[in-house]
Write a protein that holds these residues in place. Structure first.
Motif, PDB file in Angstrom:
ATOM      1  N   LEU A   1       0.826  -1.210   0.000  1.00 39.97           N
ATOM      2  CA  LEU A   1       0.000   0.000   0.000  1.00 39.97           C
ATOM      3  C   LEU A   1       0.860   1.259   0.000  1.00 39.97           C
ATOM      4  CD1 LEU A   1      -2.831  -1.107   2.453  1.00 39.97           C
ATOM      5  CD2 LEU A   1      -2.959  -0.921  -0.036  1.00 39.97           C
ATOM      6  N   GLN A   2       2.013   1.219   0.674  1.00 39.58           N
ATOM      7  CA  GLN A   2       2.938   2.361   0.610  1.00 39.58           C
ATOM      8  C   GLN A   2       3.367   2.601  -0.829  1.00 39.58           C
ATOM      9  OE1 GLN A   2       6.223   2.352   3.531  1.00 39.58           O
ATOM     10  NE2 GLN A   2       5.025   0.850   4.667  1.00 39.58           N
ATOM     11  N   ASN A   3       3.696   1.532  -1.536  1.00 35.32           N
ATOM     12  CA  ASN A   3       4.120   1.673  -2.924  1.00 35.32           C
ATOM     13  C   ASN A   3       3.007   2.229  -3.807  1.00 35.32           C
ATOM     14  OD1 ASN A   3       6.788   0.711  -2.625  1.00 35.32           O
ATOM     15  ND2 ASN A   3       6.080  -1.401  -2.657  1.00 35.32           N
ATOM     16  N   LEU A   4       1.759   1.966  -3.427  1.00 33.63           N
ATOM     17  CA  LEU A   4       0.614   2.497  -4.166  1.00 33.63           C
ATOM     18  C   LEU A   4       0.267   3.926  -3.749  1.00 33.63           C
ATOM     19  CD1 LEU A   4      -1.669  -0.674  -4.106  1.00 33.63           C
ATOM     20  CD2 LEU A   4      -0.679   0.377  -6.152  1.00 33.63           C
ATOM     21  N   GLY A   5       0.942   4.438  -2.724  1.00 36.27           N
ATOM     22  CA  GLY A   5       0.652   5.782  -2.255  1.00 36.27           C
ATOM     23  C   GLY A   5      -0.495   5.861  -1.274  1.00 36.27           C
ATOM     24  N   ASP A   6      -1.045   4.706  -0.854  1.00 38.32           N
ATOM     25  CA  ASP A   6      -2.140   4.675   0.114  1.00 38.32           C
ATOM     26  C   ASP A   6      -1.537   4.622   1.518  1.00 38.32           C
ATOM     27  OD1 ASP A   6      -4.394   4.321   1.629  1.00 38.32           O
ATOM     28  OD2 ASP A   6      -4.999   2.406   0.735  1.00 38.32           O
ATOM     29  N   LEU A   7      -1.062   5.776   1.999  1.00 36.80           N
ATOM     30  CA  LEU A   7      -0.348   5.795   3.269  1.00 36.80           C
ATOM     31  C   LEU A   7      -1.283   5.566   4.451  1.00 36.80           C
ATOM     32  CD1 LEU A   7       2.195   8.678   2.641  1.00 36.80           C
ATOM     33  CD2 LEU A   7       2.419   6.235   2.164  1.00 36.80           C
ATOM     34  N   ASP A   8      -2.525   6.019   4.353  1.00 40.33           N
ATOM     35  CA  ASP A   8      -3.480   5.769   5.437  1.00 40.33           C
ATOM     36  C   ASP A   8      -3.767   4.273   5.556  1.00 40.33           C
ATOM     37  OD1 ASP A   8      -3.638   8.454   6.031  1.00 40.33           O
ATOM     38  OD2 ASP A   8      -5.433   8.792   4.819  1.00 40.33           O
ATOM     39  N   GLY A   9      -3.984   3.621   4.421  1.00 39.31           N
ATOM     40  CA  GLY A   9      -4.204   2.176   4.443  1.00 39.31           C
ATOM     41  C   GLY A   9      -2.995   1.422   4.936  1.00 39.31           C
ATOM     42  N   ALA A  10      -1.801   1.881   4.536  1.00 38.65           N
ATOM     43  CA  ALA A  10      -0.567   1.248   4.984  1.00 38.65           C
ATOM     44  C   ALA A  10      -0.418   1.377   6.487  1.00 38.65           C
ATOM     45  CB  ALA A  10       0.626   1.879   4.267  1.00 38.65           C
ATOM     46  N   GLN A  11      -0.723   2.568   7.020  1.00 40.03           N
ATOM     47  CA  GLN A  11      -0.627   2.782   8.463  1.00 40.03           C
ATOM     48  C   GLN A  11      -1.618   1.906   9.210  1.00 40.03           C
ATOM     49  OE1 GLN A  11       1.647   5.069   9.988  1.00 40.03           O
ATOM     50  NE2 GLN A  11       1.055   3.852  11.771  1.00 40.03           N
ATOM     51  N   ALA A  12      -2.836   1.777   8.675  1.00 34.56           N
ATOM     52  CA  ALA A  12      -3.859   0.950   9.340  1.00 34.56           C
ATOM     53  C   ALA A  12      -3.434  -0.512   9.392  1.00 34.56           C
ATOM     54  CB  ALA A  12      -5.193   1.098   8.610  1.00 34.56           C
ATOM     55  N   ALA A  13      -2.891  -1.026   8.285  1.00 33.38           N
ATOM     56  CA  ALA A  13      -2.431  -2.420   8.267  1.00 33.38           C
ATOM     57  C   ALA A  13      -1.291  -2.614   9.255  1.00 33.38           C
ATOM     58  CB  ALA A  13      -1.990  -2.805   6.853  1.00 33.38           C
ATOM     59  N   LEU A  14      -0.408  -1.637   9.330  1.00 31.28           N
ATOM     60  CA  LEU A  14       0.738  -1.746  10.227  1.00 31.28           C
ATOM     61  C   LEU A  14       0.299  -1.699  11.687  1.00 31.28           C
ATOM     62  CD1 LEU A  14       3.772  -2.054   9.850  1.00 31.28           C
ATOM     63  CD2 LEU A  14       3.981   0.413  10.102  1.00 31.28           C
TER      64      LEU A  14
ATOM     65  N   ALA B   1      -2.187  15.811  -3.181  1.00 29.71           N
ATOM     66  CA  ALA B   1      -3.282  16.295  -2.339  1.00 29.71           C
ATOM     67  C   ALA B   1      -4.223  15.166  -1.950  1.00 29.71           C
ATOM     68  CB  ALA B   1      -4.037  17.405  -3.064  1.00 29.71           C
ATOM     69  N   ALA B   2      -4.503  14.267  -2.880  1.00 30.01           N
ATOM     70  CA  ALA B   2      -5.430  13.171  -2.606  1.00 30.01           C
ATOM     71  C   ALA B   2      -4.896  12.233  -1.540  1.00 30.01           C
ATOM     72  CB  ALA B   2      -5.709  12.389  -3.895  1.00 30.01           C
ATOM     73  N   ARG B   3      -3.591  12.229  -1.323  1.00 35.89           N
ATOM     74  CA  ARG B   3      -2.983  11.340  -0.343  1.00 35.89           C
ATOM     75  C   ARG B   3      -2.507  12.073   0.911  1.00 35.89           C
ATOM     76  NH1 ARG B   3      -3.393   9.678  -5.018  1.00 35.89           N
ATOM     77  NH2 ARG B   3      -3.655   7.465  -5.483  1.00 35.89           N
ATOM     78  N   GLY B   4      -2.945  13.297   1.060  1.00 41.03           N
ATOM     79  CA  GLY B   4      -2.630  14.046   2.268  1.00 41.03           C
ATOM     80  C   GLY B   4      -1.174  14.441   2.397  1.00 41.03           C
ATOM     81  N   LEU B   5      -0.462  14.541   1.282  1.00 40.99           N
ATOM     82  CA  LEU B   5       0.966  14.867   1.309  1.00 40.99           C
ATOM     83  C   LEU B   5       1.136  16.381   1.182  1.00 40.99           C
ATOM     84  CD1 LEU B   5       2.269  11.933  -0.930  1.00 40.99           C
ATOM     85  CD2 LEU B   5       2.262  12.088   1.569  1.00 40.99           C
ATOM     86  N   GLY B   6       0.820  17.076   2.278  1.00 38.16           N
ATOM     87  CA  GLY B   6       0.809  18.522   2.244  1.00 38.16           C
ATOM     88  C   GLY B   6       2.156  19.144   1.959  1.00 38.16           C
ATOM     89  N   LEU B   7       3.223  18.580   2.535  1.00 40.19           N
ATOM     90  CA  LEU B   7       4.539  19.147   2.295  1.00 40.19           C
ATOM     91  C   LEU B   7       4.950  18.977   0.832  1.00 40.19           C
ATOM     92  CD1 LEU B   7       7.027  20.557   3.312  1.00 40.19           C
ATOM     93  CD2 LEU B   7       7.874  18.381   4.198  1.00 40.19           C
ATOM     94  N   HIS B   8       4.594  17.852   0.228  1.00 39.70           N
ATOM     95  CA  HIS B   8       4.839  17.686  -1.208  1.00 39.70           C
ATOM     96  C   HIS B   8       4.132  18.791  -1.994  1.00 39.70           C
ATOM     97  CE1 HIS B   8       6.099  13.622  -0.061  1.00 39.70           C
ATOM     98  NE2 HIS B   8       6.536  13.429  -1.291  1.00 39.70           N
ATOM     99  N   CYS B   9       2.883  19.081  -1.616  1.00 36.57           N
ATOM    100  CA  CYS B   9       2.128  20.128  -2.309  1.00 36.57           C
ATOM    101  C   CYS B   9       2.815  21.488  -2.157  1.00 36.57           C
ATOM    102  CB  CYS B   9       0.702  20.201  -1.771  1.00 36.57           C
ATOM    103  SG  CYS B   9      -0.341  18.784  -2.191  1.00 36.57           S
TER     104      CYS B   9
END
Length: 504
Positions: free
Chosen positions: A96-109, A317-325
């Motif tokens: 999920l990290q590789n897919l950019g789904d960081l929220d899903g990755a965090q939940a699984a972890l 933006a869709a992945r909550g990466l504010g600093l990237h934005c």
């Protein structure tokens, strides 16, 4: 960091053969063998094979397919399976990290960490959790959190899995590099490379070579980067690892761009984008779109450049990466500089991009753990962004904005007395070793000892500081940059000022 492969190989000739193929770097052959094992094995052996298929699928770049395989395996296994269930959750998090789904990755972890919360839980899986948590923090650009987690991971590797030491060492390298400690970062990366070489891990060696090449590239040492880049690219291409091969192509494109070979650069960026889209590695695809936009602006293809920037920003933006934005908006504002004097209305847009981005980038330094890192972030990131904001405010004739920016810069830095007065937080994981380190890992002890020593030096406590207050400006008492601060916090989802107000 693999969480499958080989755990039940002793009970299955097919699983053992697949693990041996992977150890030789023959990932496609390993995948073929594991897929055959899924067809012929039963019970836990079949589930182990299914997890191994998912791990291989992820490493080969089909991250969406890997996530589906992990989920399929998880639905079929017992939740009390002491190794297989948490291992599959950690693997799912990595996909999920590789897919950019960081929220899903965090939940699984978090689910894996909960499962591993009992006394005597496998230490190597706890280590894998820490390494994966560090990777999520790096993806989110939470540098202080990443440094903290990477240090804990290194300590866990020393106790539970010295053969895995390369992963936390490389994470430490990445976090220190991004916060300006380049020499220290390269030391850590060199230790990671030595650790992977000592345990004959060709995949780890190739990934570390690529990461080192990226560091050298970003510091302008192209001649040092290219041999490492060529060696790692040869491995990734031969192994069929599309995502990693895409990263190599992106770095090659950047070197070509810096050497003035824009046609070659564009071709390699396009090839990298194809690999990322093929792997559904959307954040990496967004990163390379930024380089394509830069080339498009340089060639006068402004509409193409704007399109690439909009696509990249939408992904962040869709992945909550504010600093990237914020970083993209600053870069976008800089690309507009040659045009603002000629295109009506463009200067106002450039101001609107540059000022909130600069304020958000400025706020990041207050999250960094020590003065050296804050100074480096200020020099490399904040000062150029603020200079651009000042320039656009001046060109726009906005005297109040110029004055407020000056007041903002004169506010200074405030020590965080509350943080100085309390004990430091407990480590993320307080657990005792239940197994001694394996004898096979003896060759990495030098890397571990040096890496741990470097980490201890790097963790020297700096004085904690608070985010800056808001400034009330005389004579009318208005809050300096109030609307711009609100815009920055709304756009980037990050707090850039405290609620405290002080007079100018």
């Amino acid at each position: 960091m693999s969480t499958g492969i080989d755990e039940s190989a002793g009970g299955s000739p097919l699983l053992r053969a697949g693990a041996e193929a992977v150890a030789r770097g023959e990932l496609l052959e390993g995948l073929r063998i594991f897929e055959r094992a899924v067809e012929v094995e039963h019970g836990d052996l079949r589930l182990c094979a299914l997890v191994d298929v998912a791990v291989m699928t992820d490493r080969l770049g089909d991250h969406a397919g890997a996530a589906a395989r992990f989920r399929e395996a998880l639905t079929q296994m017992r939740k009390d399976a002491p190794r297989m269930y948490p291992g599959a959750l950690i693997g799912l998090s990595q996909a999920l990290q590789n897919l950019g789904d960081l929220d899903g990755a965090q939940a699984a972890l978090e689910q894996a960490r909960e499962v591993l919360g009992y006394e005597g839980a496998p230490g190597d899986l706890r280590l894998a959790c820490l390494v994966s948590a560090t990777a999520i923090a790096l993806h989110r650009q939470q540098w202080w959190r990443a440094l903290e987690l990477a240090g804990e991971s290194l300590d866990a590797a020393r106790r539970f899995g010295p053969e895995q030491a390369g992963h936390p060492l490389m994470n430490l390298a990445a976090a220190h590099f991004e916060t300006g400690r380049w020499e220290l970062a390269q030391d850590f990366a060199g230790q990671a490379l030595a650790a992977f070489e000592a345990v004959a891990d060709p995949g780890g060696v190739a990934e570390t070579q690529q990461n080192l090449a990226l560091m050298h590239t970003r510091t302008g040492a192209f001649d040092e980067a290219e041999p490492l880049l060529a060696a790692s690219q040869e491995y990734f291409e031969a192994a069929g690892m599309a995502h990693r091969a895409g990263i190599g192509l992106k770095v090659m494109g950047f070197i070509a761009e810096r050497r003035g070979r824009t046609g070659v650069a564009d071709e390699q960026y396009r090839a990298a984008l194809h690999r990322f889209e093929e792997s559904q590695a959307v954040v990496d695809a967004a990163d390379v779109r930024l380089r394509l936009a830069t080339n498009a602006f340089a060639a006068g293809r402004y509409e193409d450049g704007e399109s690439e920037l909009a696509a990249a920003r939408g992904t962040y933006a869709a992945r909550g990466l504010g600093l990237h934005c914020a970083q993209l908006d600053y870069w976008h504002a800089g690309l507009l500089e040659p045009l603002v004097a000629h295109v009506p209305g463009l200067l106002a847009r450039a101001v609107d991009l540059a000022v909130p981005a600069a304020l958000a980038l400025d706020a990041i330094r207050y999250e960094l753990p020590d003065g050296t890192q804050r100074d480096s972030w200020n020099r490399r990131i904040v000062n150029p962004a603020l200079r651009l904001a000042f320039r656009y405010a001046y060109l726009a004739g906005d005297a109040r904005l110029v004055a407020d920016l000056i007041e903002n810069q004169c506010a200074g830095t405030i020590l965080d007395i509350d943080r100085l007065a309390v004990d430091p937080p407990a480590p993320l994981d307080l657990f005792e070793p239940f197994d001694p380190p394996s004898d096979s890992a003896a060759a990495v002890q030098d890397a571990l000892q040096l890496g741990t020593a470097l980490a201890a030096v790097a963790a020297g406590a700096g004085l904690p500081v608070t985010p800056p207050p808001r400034i009330a400006v005389r004579p009318d008492g208005h809050i300096a940059l109030s609307a711009w601060l609100d815009a920055a916090e709304q756009r980037y989802g990050r707090r850039v000022r405290t609620d405290r107000v002080i007079p100018a």
